[in-house]
Design a protein around this motif. Sequence first.
Motif, PDB file in Angstrom:
ATOM      1  N   TYR A  44     -43.664-108.194  23.876  1.00 29.11           N
ATOM      2  CA  TYR A  44     -43.742-106.787  23.894  1.00 29.11           C
ATOM      3  C   TYR A  44     -45.065-106.221  23.408  1.00 29.11           C
ATOM      4  CZ  TYR A  44     -38.905-106.158  25.807  1.00 29.11           C
ATOM      5  OH  TYR A  44     -37.899-106.371  26.415  1.00 29.11           O
ATOM      6  N   HIS A  45     -45.389-106.790  22.108  1.00 33.36           N
ATOM      7  CA  HIS A  45     -46.471-106.389  21.670  1.00 33.36           C
ATOM      8  C   HIS A  45     -47.868-106.708  22.531  1.00 33.36           C
ATOM      9  CE1 HIS A  45     -45.581-105.263  17.708  1.00 33.36           C
ATOM     10  NE2 HIS A  45     -44.652-106.431  17.776  1.00 33.36           N
ATOM     11  N   ASN A  46     -47.889-107.580  23.377  1.00 35.28           N
ATOM     12  CA  ASN A  46     -49.084-108.101  24.103  1.00 35.28           C
ATOM     13  C   ASN A  46     -49.036-107.681  25.563  1.00 35.28           C
ATOM     14  OD1 ASN A  46     -51.077-109.978  22.526  1.00 35.28           O
ATOM     15  ND2 ASN A  46     -48.889-110.606  22.080  1.00 35.28           N
ATOM     16  N   ASN A  47     -47.831-106.955  25.970  1.00 38.55           N
ATOM     17  CA  ASN A  47     -47.538-106.722  27.421  1.00 38.55           C
ATOM     18  C   ASN A  47     -47.320-105.099  27.327  1.00 38.55           C
ATOM     19  OD1 ASN A  47     -48.181-108.995  28.857  1.00 38.55           O
ATOM     20  ND2 ASN A  47     -46.572-109.795  27.469  1.00 38.55           N
ATOM     21  N   TRP A  48     -46.209-104.688  26.794  1.00 42.37           N
ATOM     22  CA  TRP A  48     -45.258-103.412  26.878  1.00 42.37           C
ATOM     23  C   TRP A  48     -46.296-102.634  25.978  1.00 42.37           C
ATOM     24  CZ3 TRP A  48     -43.445-100.113  23.209  1.00 42.37           C
ATOM     25  CH2 TRP A  48     -42.605 -99.097  23.716  1.00 42.37           C
ATOM     26  N   LYS A  49     -46.787-102.861  24.585  1.00 44.64           N
ATOM     27  CA  LYS A  49     -47.323-101.873  23.795  1.00 44.64           C
ATOM     28  C   LYS A  49     -49.181-101.874  24.526  1.00 44.64           C
ATOM     29  CE  LYS A  49     -49.303-101.587  19.115  1.00 44.64           C
ATOM     30  NZ  LYS A  49     -49.088-102.521  17.981  1.00 44.64           N
ATOM     31  N   VAL A  50     -49.252-102.832  24.868  1.00 40.41           N
ATOM     32  CA  VAL A  50     -50.687-102.733  25.494  1.00 40.41           C
ATOM     33  C   VAL A  50     -50.830-101.618  26.546  1.00 40.41           C
ATOM     34  CG1 VAL A  50     -52.693-103.876  26.992  1.00 40.41           C
ATOM     35  CG2 VAL A  50     -51.419-105.130  24.779  1.00 40.41           C
ATOM     36  N   LEU A  51     -49.784-101.638  27.494  1.00 41.43           N
ATOM     37  CA  LEU A  51     -49.629-100.837  28.524  1.00 41.43           C
ATOM     38  C   LEU A  51     -49.395 -99.427  27.993  1.00 41.43           C
ATOM     39  CD1 LEU A  51     -47.647-102.761  31.453  1.00 41.43           C
ATOM     40  CD2 LEU A  51     -50.182-102.059  31.278  1.00 41.43           C
ATOM     41  N   ARG A  52     -48.585 -99.149  26.997  1.00 40.38           N
ATOM     42  CA  ARG A  52     -48.607 -97.871  26.120  1.00 40.38           C
ATOM     43  C   ARG A  52     -49.638 -97.263  25.723  1.00 40.38           C
ATOM     44  NH1 ARG A  52     -44.664 -99.797  28.923  1.00 40.38           N
ATOM     45  NH2 ARG A  52     -42.852 -98.935  29.230  1.00 40.38           N
ATOM     46  N   GLU A  53     -50.443 -97.904  25.128  1.00 44.05           N
ATOM     47  CA  GLU A  53     -51.821 -97.715  24.491  1.00 44.05           C
ATOM     48  C   GLU A  53     -52.763 -97.265  25.440  1.00 44.05           C
ATOM     49  OE1 GLU A  53     -52.857-101.255  22.314  1.00 44.05           O
ATOM     50  OE2 GLU A  53     -51.758-100.516  20.541  1.00 44.05           O
ATOM     51  N   LYS A  54     -52.835 -97.932  26.917  1.00 44.77           N
ATOM     52  CA  LYS A  54     -53.674 -97.462  27.834  1.00 44.77           C
ATOM     53  C   LYS A  54     -53.013 -96.205  28.447  1.00 44.77           C
ATOM     54  CE  LYS A  54     -56.844-100.639  28.308  1.00 44.77           C
ATOM     55  NZ  LYS A  54     -58.224-100.123  28.171  1.00 44.77           N
ATOM     56  N   ALA A  55     -51.719 -96.120  28.545  1.00 43.37           N
ATOM     57  CA  ALA A  55     -51.010 -94.836  28.952  1.00 43.37           C
ATOM     58  C   ALA A  55     -51.335 -93.353  28.018  1.00 43.37           C
ATOM     59  CB  ALA A  55     -49.640 -95.021  29.062  1.00 43.37           C
ATOM     60  N   LEU A  56     -51.446 -93.906  26.877  1.00 44.47           N
ATOM     61  CA  LEU A  56     -51.829 -92.707  25.986  1.00 44.47           C
ATOM     62  C   LEU A  56     -53.084 -92.452  26.128  1.00 44.47           C
ATOM     63  CD1 LEU A  56     -50.378 -93.601  22.605  1.00 44.47           C
ATOM     64  CD2 LEU A  56     -49.787 -91.460  23.606  1.00 44.47           C
ATOM     65  N   THR A  83     -40.428 -94.575  25.190  1.00 45.70           N
ATOM     66  CA  THR A  83     -41.684 -93.965  25.748  1.00 45.70           C
ATOM     67  C   THR A  83     -41.215 -92.530  25.767  1.00 45.70           C
ATOM     68  OG1 THR A  83     -41.905 -95.920  26.694  1.00 45.70           O
ATOM     69  CG2 THR A  83     -43.184 -94.096  27.631  1.00 45.70           C
ATOM     70  N   THR A  84     -42.284 -91.491  25.379  1.00 45.43           N
ATOM     71  CA  THR A  84     -41.991 -89.948  25.599  1.00 45.43           C
ATOM     72  C   THR A  84     -43.105 -89.560  26.347  1.00 45.43           C
ATOM     73  OG1 THR A  84     -40.970 -90.199  23.358  1.00 45.43           O
ATOM     74  CG2 THR A  84     -41.693 -88.224  23.966  1.00 45.43           C
ATOM     75  N   TYR A  85     -42.588 -88.778  27.331  1.00 46.08           N
ATOM     76  CA  TYR A  85     -43.250 -87.824  28.377  1.00 46.08           C
ATOM     77  C   TYR A  85     -43.108 -86.770  27.919  1.00 46.08           C
ATOM     78  CZ  TYR A  85     -42.431 -92.309  30.794  1.00 46.08           C
ATOM     79  OH  TYR A  85     -42.411 -93.739  31.181  1.00 46.08           O
ATOM     80  N   LEU A  86     -44.538 -85.814  28.104  1.00 45.75           N
ATOM     81  CA  LEU A  86     -44.478 -84.255  27.780  1.00 45.75           C
ATOM     82  C   LEU A  86     -43.822 -83.522  28.567  1.00 45.75           C
ATOM     83  CD1 LEU A  86     -48.392 -83.831  27.322  1.00 45.75           C
ATOM     84  CD2 LEU A  86     -46.534 -83.379  25.557  1.00 45.75           C
ATOM     85  N   ASN A  87     -43.331 -83.972  29.867  1.00 42.80           N
ATOM     86  CA  ASN A  87     -42.742 -83.101  30.682  1.00 42.80           C
ATOM     87  C   ASN A  87     -42.313 -83.808  32.050  1.00 42.80           C
ATOM     88  OD1 ASN A  87     -44.925 -83.273  32.473  1.00 42.80           O
ATOM     89  ND2 ASN A  87     -45.904 -81.498  31.312  1.00 42.80           N
ATOM     90  N   LYS A  88     -41.409 -83.103  32.781  1.00 41.95           N
ATOM     91  CA  LYS A  88     -40.756 -83.812  34.040  1.00 41.95           C
ATOM     92  C   LYS A  88     -41.865 -84.419  34.936  1.00 41.95           C
ATOM     93  CE  LYS A  88     -37.107 -83.189  37.162  1.00 41.95           C
ATOM     94  NZ  LYS A  88     -37.514 -84.744  37.923  1.00 41.95           N
ATOM     95  N   GLU A  89     -42.962 -83.745  35.143  1.00 45.42           N
ATOM     96  CA  GLU A  89     -43.902 -84.181  36.159  1.00 45.42           C
ATOM     97  C   GLU A  89     -44.545 -85.422  35.655  1.00 45.42           C
ATOM     98  OE1 GLU A  89     -48.411 -82.536  37.464  1.00 45.42           O
ATOM     99  OE2 GLU A  89     -47.145 -81.368  36.511  1.00 45.42           O
ATOM    100  N   GLN A  90     -44.945 -85.699  34.314  1.00 45.11           N
ATOM    101  CA  GLN A  90     -45.423 -86.748  33.685  1.00 45.11           C
ATOM    102  C   GLN A  90     -44.584 -88.003  33.938  1.00 45.11           C
ATOM    103  OE1 GLN A  90     -46.410 -87.212  29.336  1.00 45.11           O
ATOM    104  NE2 GLN A  90     -48.428 -87.091  29.873  1.00 45.11           N
ATOM    105  N   PHE A  91     -43.155 -87.559  33.717  1.00 42.17           N
ATOM    106  CA  PHE A  91     -41.930 -88.826  33.786  1.00 42.17           C
ATOM    107  C   PHE A  91     -41.793 -89.059  35.200  1.00 42.17           C
ATOM    108  CE2 PHE A  91     -37.666 -89.409  34.710  1.00 42.17           C
ATOM    109  CZ  PHE A  91     -37.270 -90.418  33.763  1.00 42.17           C
ATOM    110  N   ASP A  92     -41.933 -88.100  35.885  1.00 41.18           N
ATOM    111  CA  ASP A  92     -41.821 -88.354  37.592  1.00 41.18           C
ATOM    112  C   ASP A  92     -43.001 -89.356  38.137  1.00 41.18           C
ATOM    113  OD1 ASP A  92     -39.121 -87.116  37.654  1.00 41.18           O
ATOM    114  OD2 ASP A  92     -40.416 -85.344  38.630  1.00 41.18           O
ATOM    115  N   GLN A  93     -44.141 -89.237  37.491  1.00 40.92           N
ATOM    116  CA  GLN A  93     -45.270 -89.972  38.042  1.00 40.92           C
ATOM    117  C   GLN A  93     -45.418 -91.264  37.043  1.00 40.92           C
ATOM    118  OE1 GLN A  93     -48.702 -87.342  37.129  1.00 40.92           O
ATOM    119  NE2 GLN A  93     -48.051 -86.103  39.039  1.00 40.92           N
ATOM    120  N   SER A  94     -44.388 -91.780  36.311  1.00 41.44           N
ATOM    121  CA  SER A  94     -44.540 -93.035  35.321  1.00 41.44           C
ATOM    122  C   SER A  94     -44.593 -94.198  36.127  1.00 41.44           C
ATOM    123  CB  SER A  94     -43.547 -93.046  34.467  1.00 41.44           C
ATOM    124  OG  SER A  94     -42.170 -93.103  34.919  1.00 41.44           O
TER     125      SER A  94
END
Length: 132
Positions: A44-56, A83-94
């Motif tokens: 999770y630290h080397n895959n999931w978290k890395v992807l979330r940092e890039k997504a931010l 993982t938190t999204y600002l709105n439905k549009e951001q969520f739908d594009q995840s």
Amino acid sequence: MKNCLFLLILSLSALSYSQSSEKISALDFVQILNDNKEETLFYYHNNWKVLREKALENNYIHAYELLETEATEDAPFQLILKTTYLNKEQFDQSEENFQKLIDEKGETRFLNEKRPPQFRKLLFHKNLKHLE
């Protein structure tokens, strides 16, 4: 005039306070299998978290958290991935956005030869609307 201005400001603040948030959080509840905590956390630290940092960085998500808890008989998970999204549009594009990031990142990193089904199990997933 002062009274009108005061009422206008009060009305606007009441409207903004009563509005519900558009944020959506996706939560995954993960059970660590066979005491493979080290493998699971590495994954999770080397895959999931890395992807979330890039997504931010790319404004694909609003926030993320990797939370640890003690498993119980009624709730046999040790990790909650949020993982938190600002709105439905951001969520739908995840899905599309994360696929871009996965393609850019390249190979998935593992601590050893064990693969995810051997060290962790996703028990359930929930999408939540924020009530702010």
